[in-house]
Design a protein around this motif. Structure first.
Motif, short mmCIF file in Angstrom:
data_model
loop_
_atom_site.label_atom_id
_atom_site.label_comp_id
_atom_site.label_asym_id
_atom_site.label_seq_id
_atom_site.Cartn_x
_atom_site.Cartn_y
_atom_site.Cartn_z
N ALA A 44 63.66 75.98 -3.22
CA ALA A 44 63.10 74.83 -4.09
C ALA A 44 64.00 73.65 -4.50
O ALA A 44 65.31 73.71 -4.40
N SER A 45 63.35 72.55 -4.42
CA SER A 45 64.14 71.48 -4.69
C SER A 45 65.10 71.01 -3.71
O SER A 45 66.02 70.28 -3.95
N CYS A 57 70.24 69.27 -1.26
CA CYS A 57 69.64 69.56 -2.77
C CYS A 57 70.21 68.36 -3.52
O CYS A 57 71.32 68.41 -3.90
N ARG A 58 68.96 67.70 -4.07
CA ARG A 58 69.51 66.53 -4.78
C ARG A 58 68.80 66.80 -6.24
O ARG A 58 67.68 67.15 -6.30
N ASP A 59 69.52 66.26 -7.20
CA ASP A 59 69.30 66.14 -8.58
C ASP A 59 68.16 67.15 -9.14
O ASP A 59 67.20 66.75 -9.52
N GLY A 60 68.51 68.20 -8.73
CA GLY A 60 67.33 69.34 -9.24
C GLY A 60 67.26 69.40 -10.80
O GLY A 60 66.15 70.02 -11.14
N GLY A 61 68.27 68.84 -11.63
CA GLY A 61 68.10 69.10 -12.80
C GLY A 61 68.61 70.88 -13.09
O GLY A 61 68.80 71.42 -14.06
N ASP A 62 68.63 71.44 -11.89
CA ASP A 62 69.13 72.79 -12.06
C ASP A 62 70.75 72.67 -12.24
O ASP A 62 71.52 72.07 -11.88
N LEU A 78 74.88 69.41 -1.99
CA LEU A 78 74.41 69.50 -3.32
C LEU A 78 74.80 68.19 -4.02
O LEU A 78 76.18 67.89 -3.83
N VAL A 79 73.80 67.58 -4.60
CA VAL A 79 74.38 66.21 -5.50
C VAL A 79 73.56 66.09 -6.44
O VAL A 79 72.30 66.35 -6.60
#
Ligand SMILES: *[C@@H]1O[C@H](CO)[C@@H](O)[C@H](O)[C@H]1NC(C)=O
Ligand SMILES: *[C@@H]1O[C@H](CO)[C@@H](O)[C@H](O)[C@H]1NC(C)=O
Ligand SMILES: *[C@@H]1O[C@H](CO)[C@@H](O)[C@H](O)[C@H]1NC(C)=O
Ligand SMILES: *[C@@H]1O[C@H](CO)[C@@H](O)[C@H](O)[C@H]1NC(C)=O
Ligand SMILES: *[C@@H]1O[C@H](CO)[C@@H](O)[C@H](O)[C@H]1NC(C)=O
Ligand SMILES: *[C@@H]1O[C@H](CO)[C@@H](O)[C@H](O)[C@H]1NC(C)=O
Length: 354
Positions: A44-45, A57-62, A78-79
């Motif tokens: 996801a994301s 995977c960008r800016d997932g807020g994760d 991952l960013v």
């Protein structure tokens, strides 16, 4: 679940082979119908490009590393996620190893790297940890990365992590490292205990706080002919003491950006290219000689003074006599003058008389 219940309740009624059949059929049904967890789906994301093996995977807020990275991933980027701590085996998916070769973790607000964080990535070639806010790096952070060739830690280390870096970068865990980039970390020295146990080809230390590199380190560098050290944008202190480093710059051609190293101290030499200094600017012998010659001059002057005083002292009898003579002579002269003055006390009269 219900199938096993069924099988249990019918235990007494059905022969053994029938029971096994039911079990196998149930298992097959389970595999077919289970909500697909085939390690193939895109997390996801994230965006997945299967052709290039890249998962981004960008800016997932994760605040988590995605745990379900596809098996075919060779590059994971991952960013802009708020990761904060990389835990042990953060990239182990289900305890299995991944064939990933490139892992980019820049701009994720990572503050701590725990021991064995990169476990399960035995083929990782490139690890980018730039632009994080590392406060602590475990001494065993990079264990389990035998194939790592490039490690980027630009603009990422706070002072506490910088102090732990030389332990974390032990040659034992990173013996195949070719390229180490540490730009923009306010480092004051080369953060490696030795250089000869690595296989380093490039060490990038631009935009740090290095004032000089001591002769021990320079000696070490001379021995490693293949290594290139990048050092521009550091505040070099161009006084006597830079000597060994200065000659290394001129002699070795191991510093590709040598022409761009500038002095920042002393004031008089600010902005002067280090390479353009003269030998005597960085030579402690000259500086010391100068100091020595001043001291010597002082001593000679003092000696002359002492000799002069001694001569005076030894001749004090003669000098007294001499002074007396002078005083007498003066008094005689004065008396004569006084007498004359009294005689022609009225010069006008005298003039008139003449
Ligand atoms: C990141 O996560 C930490 C807790 O893990 C939280 O305190 C912080 O506010 C988060 N920052 C952002 C920018 O989301
Ligand atoms: C992954 O772990 C889950 C439980 O955490 C397990 O059900 C599943 O079978 C595992 N998959 C693989 C491929 O190991
Ligand atoms: C810093 O790291 C990046 C990778 O994120 C790299 O491309 C760059 O050349 C590095 N060096 C400097 C001086 O920024
Ligand atoms: C140099 O490093 C500092 C941090 O030490 C960073 O803020 C600055 O942007 C860097 N400058 C360049 C030109 O990369
Ligand atoms: C650099 O020199 C210091 C001593 O001045 C020493 O502790 C350090 O290990 C040396 N580093 C390298 C890479 O030679
Ligand atoms: C090389 O360095 C040595 C000092 O280590 C110096 O005496 C010599 O002149 C240098 N050679 C050149 C070509 O600069």
């Amino acid at each position: 679940m219900w199938i096993f219940h069924g099988a249990d309740s019918s235990t007494r009624l059905w022969p053994t082979w029938t029971r096994w059949c039911v079990c196998y059929a149930a298992a097959a049904l389970c595999v077919l119908c289970s909500p697909v967890r085939t390690h193939d789906a895109c997390p996801a994301s994230c965006a997945c490009a299967r052709d290039s093996g890249t998962v981004t995977c960008r800016d997932g807020g994760d605040s988590e590393v995605p745990g379900d990275v596809p098996d075919w991933t060779t590059t994971l980027i991952l960013v802009g996620r708020n990761i904060s701590t990389l835990q042990r085996g953060a990239f182990m998916s289900n305890g299995t190893e991944l064939d990933m070769t490139t892992l980019s973790l820049s701009y994720n607000g990572i503050r701590a790297i725990e021991p064995y964080a990169f476990l399960g990535l035995p083929r990782l070639h490139l690890l980018d940890l730039s632009h994080n806010q590392l406060e602590s790096i475990s001494a065993r952070a990079f264990h389990g990365l035998p194939e790592l060739r490039s490690l980027y830690l630009n603009d990422s280390l706070l002072p506490s992590a910088a102090a732990q870096l030389s332990n974390a970068l032990s040659a034992q865990s990173l013996r195949n490292l070719h390229r180490l980039e540490l730009a923009g970390n306010r480092l004051k020295s080369i953060p490696l205990v030795t250089l000869d146990s690595y296989n380093l080809h490039a060490l990038v230390l631009v935009n740090n706080s290095i004032e000089s590199i001591g002769w021990e380190n320079v000696t070490n560098l001379y021995q490693l002919k293949r290594i290139r050290v990048y050092l521009s944008s550091n505040p070099f202190r161009c006084n006597c003491g830079l000597g060994a480093f200065y000659y290394w710059l001129k002699n070795s051609s191991q510093c590709p950006d040598a022409g761009r190293l500038l002095c920042s101290e002393p004031e008089a030499k600010r902005g002067v290219p280090v390479e353009k200094l003269r030998g005597e600017d960085v030579d402690c012998m000259t500086e010391n000689l100068e100091a020595v010659s001043y001291v010597f001059l002082g001593l000679v002057l003092a000696l002359i003074g002492v000799v002069f005083l001694m001569v005076l002292y030894l001749n004090r009898g003669g000098i007294k006599r001499w002074l007396n003579n002078i005083r007498e002579a003066c008094r005689d002269h004065m008396e004569v003058y006084h007498y004359r003055y009294e005689q022609d006390s009225d010069p006008r009269l005298a003039n008139v008389a003449v």
